[in-house]
Design an enzyme around this catalytic site. Structure first.
Site, mmCIF file in Angstrom:
data_model
loop_
_atom_site.group_PDB
_atom_site.id
_atom_site.type_symbol
_atom_site.label_atom_id
_atom_site.label_comp_id
_atom_site.label_asym_id
_atom_site.label_seq_id
_atom_site.Cartn_x
_atom_site.Cartn_y
_atom_site.Cartn_z
ATOM 1 C CD GLN A 253 9.829 37.577 5.881
ATOM 2 O OE1 GLN A 253 10.018 38.687 5.425
ATOM 3 N NE2 GLN A 253 9.071 37.375 6.933
ATOM 4 C CG PHE A 254 11.606 30.218 5.079
ATOM 5 C CD1 PHE A 254 10.622 29.347 5.527
ATOM 6 C CD2 PHE A 254 12.498 30.739 6.006
ATOM 7 C CE1 PHE A 254 10.530 29.014 6.867
ATOM 8 C CE2 PHE A 254 12.423 30.412 7.337
ATOM 9 C CZ PHE A 254 11.428 29.545 7.783
ATOM 10 C CB THR A 255 7.898 33.184 6.850
ATOM 11 O OG1 THR A 255 8.307 34.543 6.717
ATOM 12 C CG2 THR A 255 8.812 32.452 7.818
#
Length: 150
Positions: free
Chosen positions: A78-80
């Protein structure tokens, strides 16, 4: 690396309506990777996750680790998690690793967890549109940043 760890009684991830990974009791881990991350972050964070004493003992005290209870892990990239919201209302993801770096580190993280756990780690699919479901047990949710280990 940033990990958001949730103690779950069950968790699953679907891609295009099909279950890609699912677990019973254990940990659902969201993993954010940044460009500055390396093998040292992988080793430190994976050991921290599998040894966190966040499962109840016979007295109901959070005193047992994932290894102690023979739990499972569902790992989701999850890059966010590396969103910067300091300026304006649209998050910036400039710190998030580019896909070529992130995929390599994500796969290494999976291998490290499997080595420490002695079993297969359930995962989502890097870069896919995923639908994650979970029943947070407790609730217990912990955030760990490998850059804050000292």
């Amino acid at each position: 690396m940033i990990a958001v760890i949730q103690r779950v009684s069950e968790s699953s991830v679907k891609i295009d309506g099909e279950i890609k990974g699912e677990i019973g009791a254990g940990l659902m881990v969201l993993l954010g990777i940044e460009e500055a991350d390396n093998a040292e972050d992988i080793t430190w964070l994976s050991k921290k996750i599998v040894n966190l004493r966040i499962f109840g003992d016979e007295n109901g005290v959070m005193n047992k680790s994932l290894l102690d209870v023979d739990g499972d892990i569902l790992l989701i990239s999850q890059f966010t998690l590396h969103a910067s919201t300091k300026k304006g209302n649209r998050p910036s993801y400039i710190k998030a690793a580019k896909p070529d770096t992130a995929i390599r580190l994500y796969e290494s993280f999976i291998q490290q967890l499997e080595s420490e756990m002695g079993k297969t780690i359930q995962t989502g699919e890097f870069g896919a549109d995923m639908k994650v479901a979970l029943v947070n047990d407790g609730p217990v949710t912990i955030s760990i940043d490998s850059k804050n280990k000292v």
